[in-house]
Design a protein around this motif. Structure first.
Motif, PDB file in Angstrom:
ATOM      1  N   SER A 296       0.900  -0.792  -0.233  1.00  0.00           N
ATOM      2  CA  SER A 296       0.336  -0.157  -0.447  1.00  0.00           C
ATOM      3  C   SER A 296       0.692   1.392  -0.016  1.00  0.00           C
ATOM      4  CB  SER A 296      -0.603  -0.233   1.349  1.00  0.00           C
ATOM      5  OG  SER A 296      -1.504   1.041   0.893  1.00  0.00           O
ATOM      6  N   MET A 297       0.535   2.298  -0.588  1.00  0.00           N
ATOM      7  CA  MET A 297       1.532   3.548  -1.344  1.00  0.00           C
ATOM      8  C   MET A 297       0.944   4.368  -0.858  1.00  0.00           C
ATOM      9  SD  MET A 297       4.416   2.069  -2.236  1.00  0.00           S
ATOM     10  CE  MET A 297       5.003   3.490  -2.540  1.00  0.00           C
ATOM     11  N   ASP A 298      -0.529   4.974  -1.328  1.00  0.00           N
ATOM     12  CA  ASP A 298      -1.385   5.542  -0.708  1.00  0.00           C
ATOM     13  C   ASP A 298      -1.619   5.576   0.679  1.00  0.00           C
ATOM     14  OD1 ASP A 298      -2.775   5.522  -4.466  1.00  0.00           O
ATOM     15  OD2 ASP A 298      -1.036   6.599  -3.499  1.00  0.00           O
ATOM     16  N   VAL A 299      -2.358   6.721   1.185  1.00  0.00           N
ATOM     17  CA  VAL A 299      -2.818   6.961   2.571  1.00  0.00           C
ATOM     18  C   VAL A 299      -3.903   6.222   2.580  1.00  0.00           C
ATOM     19  CG1 VAL A 299      -3.874   8.351   3.840  1.00  0.00           C
ATOM     20  CG2 VAL A 299      -2.217   9.440   2.297  1.00  0.00           C
ATOM     21  N   GLY A 300      -4.983   6.205   1.657  1.00  0.00           N
ATOM     22  CA  GLY A 300      -6.720   5.122   1.517  1.00  0.00           C
ATOM     23  C   GLY A 300      -6.368   3.610   2.072  1.00  0.00           C
ATOM     24  N   GLY A 301      -5.264   3.686   2.292  1.00  0.00           N
ATOM     25  CA  GLY A 301      -4.635   2.388   1.707  1.00  0.00           C
ATOM     26  C   GLY A 301      -4.809   1.304   0.491  1.00  0.00           C
ATOM     27  N   ALA A 302      -4.345   1.793   0.217  1.00  0.00           N
ATOM     28  CA  ALA A 302      -4.460   0.847  -1.650  1.00  0.00           C
ATOM     29  C   ALA A 302      -3.133   1.458  -2.311  1.00  0.00           C
ATOM     30  CB  ALA A 302      -5.984   1.412  -2.598  1.00  0.00           C
ATOM     31  N   SER A 303      -3.267   1.649  -3.871  1.00  0.00           N
ATOM     32  CA  SER A 303      -2.080   2.407  -4.772  1.00  0.00           C
ATOM     33  C   SER A 303      -3.092   2.178  -6.140  1.00  0.00           C
ATOM     34  CB  SER A 303      -1.112   1.322  -4.673  1.00  0.00           C
ATOM     35  OG  SER A 303      -0.668   1.327  -3.700  1.00  0.00           O
ATOM     36  N   ASP A 304      -2.078   2.745  -6.431  1.00  0.00           N
ATOM     37  CA  ASP A 304      -2.214   2.799  -8.433  1.00  0.00           C
ATOM     38  C   ASP A 304      -1.172   2.344  -9.430  1.00  0.00           C
ATOM     39  OD1 ASP A 304      -3.700   6.379  -7.846  1.00  0.00           O
ATOM     40  OD2 ASP A 304      -4.919   4.349  -7.422  1.00  0.00           O
ATOM     41  N   PRO A 305      -1.232   0.892  -9.556  1.00  0.00           N
ATOM     42  CA  PRO A 305      -0.124   0.223  -9.916  1.00  0.00           C
ATOM     43  C   PRO A 305      -0.490   0.761 -11.122  1.00  0.00           C
ATOM     44  CG  PRO A 305      -1.229  -1.433  -8.547  1.00  0.00           C
ATOM     45  CD  PRO A 305      -2.500  -0.367  -8.466  1.00  0.00           C
ATOM     46  N   LYS A 326      -4.457   0.455 -13.574  1.00  0.00           N
ATOM     47  CA  LYS A 326      -5.229  -0.141 -12.963  1.00  0.00           C
ATOM     48  C   LYS A 326      -5.260   1.235 -11.447  1.00  0.00           C
ATOM     49  CE  LYS A 326      -5.706  -2.933 -15.904  1.00  0.00           C
ATOM     50  NZ  LYS A 326      -6.373  -2.813 -16.837  1.00  0.00           N
ATOM     51  N   LYS A 327      -6.819   1.635 -11.329  1.00  0.00           N
ATOM     52  CA  LYS A 327      -6.585   2.768 -10.216  1.00  0.00           C
ATOM     53  C   LYS A 327      -7.100   2.016  -8.310  1.00  0.00           C
ATOM     54  CE  LYS A 327      -6.147   6.627 -11.733  1.00  0.00           C
ATOM     55  NZ  LYS A 327      -4.926   7.848 -11.498  1.00  0.00           N
ATOM     56  N   LYS A 328      -7.087   2.477  -7.337  1.00  0.00           N
ATOM     57  CA  LYS A 328      -7.197   2.255  -6.030  1.00  0.00           C
ATOM     58  C   LYS A 328      -7.169   0.501  -6.073  1.00  0.00           C
ATOM     59  CE  LYS A 328      -9.355   6.405  -4.936  1.00  0.00           C
ATOM     60  NZ  LYS A 328     -10.287   7.130  -4.786  1.00  0.00           N
ATOM     61  N   THR A 329      -6.042  -0.072  -6.409  1.00  0.00           N
ATOM     62  CA  THR A 329      -6.082  -1.500  -5.795  1.00  0.00           C
ATOM     63  C   THR A 329      -4.725  -2.100  -6.185  1.00  0.00           C
ATOM     64  OG1 THR A 329      -6.724  -4.219  -7.066  1.00  0.00           O
ATOM     65  CG2 THR A 329      -5.586  -2.423  -8.510  1.00  0.00           C
ATOM     66  N   LEU A 330      -5.091  -3.108  -4.912  1.00  0.00           N
ATOM     67  CA  LEU A 330      -3.436  -4.029  -4.512  1.00  0.00           C
ATOM     68  C   LEU A 330      -3.461  -5.533  -5.011  1.00  0.00           C
ATOM     69  CD1 LEU A 330      -3.308  -3.329  -0.832  1.00  0.00           C
ATOM     70  CD2 LEU A 330      -1.923  -2.129  -2.039  1.00  0.00           C
ATOM     71  N   ASN A 331      -4.387  -5.623  -6.089  1.00  0.00           N
ATOM     72  CA  ASN A 331      -4.849  -6.596  -6.701  1.00  0.00           C
ATOM     73  C   ASN A 331      -4.780  -6.917  -8.372  1.00  0.00           C
ATOM     74  OD1 ASN A 331      -4.040  -8.868  -4.847  1.00  0.00           O
ATOM     75  ND2 ASN A 331      -5.865  -7.709  -3.811  1.00  0.00           N
ATOM     76  N   PRO A 332      -3.961  -5.752  -9.181  1.00  0.00           N
ATOM     77  CA  PRO A 332      -4.800  -5.291 -10.227  1.00  0.00           C
ATOM     78  C   PRO A 332      -4.388  -6.555 -11.271  1.00  0.00           C
ATOM     79  CG  PRO A 332      -2.423  -4.914  -9.654  1.00  0.00           C
ATOM     80  CD  PRO A 332      -2.820  -5.112  -8.651  1.00  0.00           C
TER      81      PRO A 332
END
Length: 426
Positions: A296-305, A326-332
């Motif tokens: 997780s890289m973003d404050v909301g606990g997700a990432s945009d990988p 892929k927006k707001k996911t840790l499993n793209p």
């Protein structure tokens, strides 16, 4: 009147005879001139043509003839000096190589007494650590206790002894940092003890961790030397595999501190992709399928990988492509294909670098994990690459655990600049 006219020629006749007798003395001059002309006609016509052509070219140059000759002489001298410098450099390189070989021979033969070669094959147990750079870093007394009902791990830092001196005064200012990997959700630190190599910490820290995660985790205890105005230096560390611990009773023991690991074993997630190589067409196809459990890289606990796919040739950056974001996911999930032109001669010198990045609109994109495959790789990465080469025209898919960018970059050292073409010395 008539007699005078007739006598005049008679009186001048001797002079006329004298001039007539001197006339043959001019004939040799005429003969020499004729001989010179005939000599010119005997020259090689090709050489004469070349000489005339050179003279014509020199006449076309708007410079005095002496200036033209000076320029040609200077150019010839410059070429001669360049050749001389190249010869000197080659000779120096050969001498340097010979000196290095002699030096290596001296190093390799050091310590061999010439009586037996047994020490070179199987050294004695007492001689195994001879000449190594390992130095004692001290000991640490710790305790471990797990409460299964509360899913709580208690790590106790009791005391240390005979720590390595890190300060100029022969002492240290030690403290201990404790955390659990691969999650590393929490990091705890003890108090700092001044000017001592045998501190008594007597502190305890708790970590919330399930039984299933406990068996796959490692407790890390690192002893640091505190510096107020510079980076804290690590003295040594302990890594305890919690899956090998008997939790039926409290563990309390002394252990020697080991050299710290270069890279942290942090869980950065996994990525799945397939490789396919067609030797006849010289095509390498990389299909990025999906990733899971990314950091997780973003404050909301997700990432945009998104994923970068890069090829390096002879340790230099060559070609690159990237997937969609892929927006707001840790499993793209991607399922995106990229094809590169790579000849059969180049495939043995190519490395494939796969990196996952977190996209940020306002700031710089952050690296989330990285991995590389190729003939320079090792472990599962080398196996995947070898399977691709041994199964041409067939896609080979595999999951890989992501590593830190620092670890990959230190292993696959890329050259920054392309080699410049060799310039002529004149």
């Amino acid at each position: 009147m008539t007699s005078v006219h007739s006598s005049a020629p008679n009186s001048s006749h001797p002079r006329h005879n004298a001039s007539s007798s001197s006339a043959p003395t001019r004939h040799p001059v005429t003969i020499i001139s004729t001989t010179y002309a005939s000599t010119n006609t005997t020259l090689n016509p090709v050489a004469a043509t070349i000489v005339d052509f050179i003279n014509h070219l020199l006449d076309q140059i708007p410079l005095p003839r002496w200036a033209v000759y000076t320029i040609f002489a200077a150019g010839a001298l410059l070429i001669l000096l360049c050749c001389l410098c190249i010869c000197i450099k080659c000779c120096c390189r050969g001498k340097k190589k010979k000196r290095q070989q002699k030096k290596d021979e001296k190093i390799n033969l050091k310590g061999v007494n010439g009586k037996t070669t047994a020490a070179l094959v199987q050294p004695d147990v007492g001689d195994v650590d001879y000449g190594t750079t390992k130095k004692p870093r001290g000991k640490l007394l710790y305790s471990l206790e797990y409460n299964a009902t509360a899913s709580e791990l208690m790590v106790g830092i009791k005391q240390a002894n005979s720590l390595k001196a890190m300060d100029l005064g022969g002492s240290s200012d030690p403290y201990v940092k404790v955390y659990i990997i691969p999650d590393k959700n929490k990091t705890c630190e003890t108090k700092v003890f001044r000017n001592t190599l045998s501190p008594a910490f007597n502190e305890q820290f708790s970590f919330q961790i399930s039984k299933a995660s406990l068996l796959k985790s490692t407790a890390v205890m690192q002893v640091f030397d505190f510096n107020r105005f510079s980076k804290h230096n690590i003295i040594g560390e302990l890594r305890v595999q919690l899956g090998n611990v008997d939790w039926n009773h409290v563990i309390e023991e002394w252990q020697d501190l080991a050299e710290p690991a270069k890279f942290e074993e942090e869980n950065l997630g996994e990525i799945c992709f397939s490789l396919r190589y067609v030797p006849t067409a010289g095509k390498l196809t990389v299909v990025i399928l999906e990733a899971k459990n990314l950091k997780s890289m973003d404050v909301g606990g997700a990432s945009d990988p998104y994923v970068k796919v890069q090829l390096t040739l002879d340790k230099r950056k060559w070609k690159k492509r990237k997937t969609s974001i892929k927006k707001k996911t840790l499993n793209p999930y991607y399922n995106e294909s990229f094809t590169f032109d790579v000849s059969f001669e180049q495939i043995q010198r190519v490395n494939l670098v796969i990196s996952v990045w977190d996209y940020d609109t306002m700031t710089r994109n952050d690296a989330m994990g990285k991995i590389f495959l190729g003939c320079d790789a090792a472990g599962n990465q080398l196996r995947h690459w070898a399977d691709m080469l041994s199964n041409p025209r067939r896609p080979v898919a595999q999951w890989h655990s992501l590593l830190s960018a620092q670890q990959v970059n230190s292993t696959l050292v890329l050259k920054k600049k392309l080699p410049l073409p060799t310039k002529l010395p004149f």
